[in-house]
Design an enzyme around this catalytic site. Sequence first.
Site, PDB file in Angstrom:
ATOM      1  N   ASP A 169       0.954  -1.282   0.049  1.00 55.35           N
ATOM      2  CA  ASP A 169      -0.034  -0.026   0.045  1.00 55.35           C
ATOM      3  C   ASP A 169       0.805   1.182  -0.121  1.00 55.35           C
ATOM      4  OD1 ASP A 169       0.986  -0.046   2.571  1.00 55.35           O
ATOM      5  OD2 ASP A 169      -0.871  -0.519   3.706  1.00 55.35           O
ATOM      6  N   LYS A 192      -4.275  -0.701  -0.904  1.00 53.75           N
ATOM      7  CA  LYS A 192      -4.897  -1.664  -0.061  1.00 53.75           C
ATOM      8  C   LYS A 192      -6.216  -1.177   0.520  1.00 53.75           C
ATOM      9  CE  LYS A 192      -3.037  -2.842   4.229  1.00 53.75           C
ATOM     10  NZ  LYS A 192      -1.807  -3.245   4.980  1.00 53.75           N
ATOM     11  N   THR A 221      -1.067 -10.241  11.338  1.00 50.58           N
ATOM     12  CA  THR A 221      -1.817 -11.528  11.052  1.00 50.58           C
ATOM     13  C   THR A 221      -1.277 -12.276   9.802  1.00 50.58           C
ATOM     14  OG1 THR A 221      -3.485 -10.473   9.786  1.00 50.58           O
ATOM     15  CG2 THR A 221      -3.991 -10.539  12.160  1.00 50.58           C
ATOM     16  N   THR A 224      -2.201  -9.056   5.009  1.00 53.84           N
ATOM     17  CA  THR A 224      -1.698  -8.405   3.837  1.00 53.84           C
ATOM     18  C   THR A 224      -0.675  -9.062   2.890  1.00 53.84           C
ATOM     19  OG1 THR A 224      -1.864  -6.282   5.320  1.00 53.84           O
ATOM     20  CG2 THR A 224      -0.473  -6.134   3.569  1.00 53.84           C
TER      21      THR A 224
HETATM   22  C1  R5P Z   1      -0.220  -1.291   8.241  1.00 52.33           C
HETATM   23  O1  R5P Z   1      -0.460  -0.384   7.162  1.00 52.33           O
HETATM   24  C2  R5P Z   1       1.299  -2.100   8.560  1.00 52.33           C
HETATM   25  O2  R5P Z   1       2.299  -1.749   7.191  1.00 52.33           O
HETATM   26  C3  R5P Z   1       1.006  -3.634   7.859  1.00 52.33           C
HETATM   27  O3  R5P Z   1       0.808  -3.580   6.446  1.00 52.33           O
HETATM   28  C4  R5P Z   1       0.090  -4.210   8.696  1.00 52.33           C
HETATM   29  O4  R5P Z   1       0.207  -4.018   9.937  1.00 52.33           O
HETATM   30  C5  R5P Z   1       0.199  -5.631   8.451  1.00 52.33           C
HETATM   31  O5  R5P Z   1      -1.032  -6.343   9.044  1.00 52.33           O
HETATM   32  P1  R5P Z   1      -1.588  -7.690   8.737  1.00 52.33           P
HETATM   33  O6  R5P Z   1      -0.220  -8.875   8.625  1.00 52.33           O
HETATM   34  O7  R5P Z   1      -2.140  -8.332   9.969  1.00 52.33           O
HETATM   35  O8  R5P Z   1      -2.078  -7.709   7.416  1.00 52.33           O
END
Ligand code: R5P
Length: 294
Positions: A169, A192, A221, A224
Amino acid sequence: MALIVSGYGCSAIAKKVAGMLGFKYEVARVRSFPDGELYVRLPQGLKDEEVAYVVCYGRRPNEALAETVLAVEGLREKGAEKVVLVAPYLPYLRQDAEFTPGEVVSSRVIARLLAKLDVDALITVDPHLHRIRSLSELFPFPAIEVSAMPLLAAFFQKEHGTGVVIAPDEEAERWAKTFADTIGAPYFVFEKQRMGDEIVSVTGAVKRGETAVIVDDIVSTGGTLGEVAQKLLEAGFRDIYACVTHALLVQDAEARIFGSGVKEFISTDSVHNPYARVSVAGVIAEALKGVVNV
Ligand code: R5P
């Protein structure tokens, strides 16, 4: 010569930093009482010392916050001359806006809480700054930001050569740019949308290629990384890697990452995890040189 005190679960990285600088090294005893309250016991001989307290927020951000308050104020009470807070991973920065009316902007509130502590300086690695440009907008004391991205990029290049660098993103664009510049590769930024804590969708017309490396500051988690990897597979990429500074890896993150086609996941030791191939101890040690007597 300063003293490095390791907080809960920080001994590996704190010891490394102390070793690099030839500083004394001590461990704070941190444990929970049966009712959940935190107990912190600091080492002896803190009077007039310059102390760097290493706190690992990782997967226990709330406990580590309480630890920070107790440790910093405790160090002062026991006569430390200078207190530097070293947080390899700084949490609570992602909620940086009131996305839904009524939401508390945690980044501002937690920063205000930390700012009330008797801290002389803060050192952290790749903080999640999106709507805020620099940590100095949040903290009244020197807040030093160091980056693991050039280190991750150099490691990736040594192991795998090159590839298209992918930001999941717009928030990750700065990391992807640094990574791409380091290895001399192009980068692409997806868009995203987050639908829930674990559910995201990404869109973007990435050009077909062979090797891709997804770059981000945090994996929590794995939602992403999993979603981006699937899009890259659909776009025809064969070898997909992921390089992330802070590997929180909660719930079934590993299954999501590897189940969606990521060939290798590479992270740092800012959070204790089995994929830490790059250490941030060196960049932290360099930053410490600027705030304590070496
Ligand atoms: C948020 O914008 C951060 O940069 C990460 O992309 C996010 O924390 C990833 O979280 P998850 O692994 O739960 O998708």
